[in-house]
Design a protein around this motif. Structure first.
Motif, short mmCIF file in Angstrom:
data_model
loop_
_atom_site.label_atom_id
_atom_site.label_comp_id
_atom_site.label_asym_id
_atom_site.label_seq_id
_atom_site.Cartn_x
_atom_site.Cartn_y
_atom_site.Cartn_z
N GLY A 4 0.80 -1.22 0.00
CA GLY A 4 0.00 0.00 0.00
C GLY A 4 0.83 1.27 0.00
N GLN A 5 2.12 1.14 0.24
CA GLN A 5 3.00 2.30 0.29
C GLN A 5 3.36 2.77 -1.12
N LYS A 6 3.52 4.08 -1.28
CA LYS A 6 3.90 4.68 -2.57
C LYS A 6 5.42 4.64 -2.71
N THR A 29 2.36 1.97 -6.45
CA THR A 29 1.96 1.46 -5.15
C THR A 29 2.40 0.01 -5.00
#
Length: 64
Positions: A4-6, A29
């Motif tokens: 979920g992290q960019k 993502t």
């Protein structure tokens, strides 16, 4: 890094198709992780256009 992290694609280790080269500098993502050998982790990154592919951890960095 976590799902979920960019992240931003910073470099490419190997020869890759033009579709992947065009993603250099873009932000995507993290969707998944997997072991690629006994010492490396692959990171599945999906971009805004829904294109997704695997990268090594040293090819990406957390986006600010």
């Amino acid at each position: 890094m976590k799902v979920g992290q960019k992240v931003q694609l910073r470099r490419l280790r190997d020869r890759v198709p033009p579709a992947v080269i065009s993603k250099l500098g873009q932000i995507g993502t993290i969707r998944d992780f997997r072991m690629v050998d006994s010492s490396s982790v692959g990171v599945l990154v999906e971009f805004d256009d829904k294109f997704a592919t695997w990268f090594f951890e040293d090819e990406i960095e957390v986006s600010q």
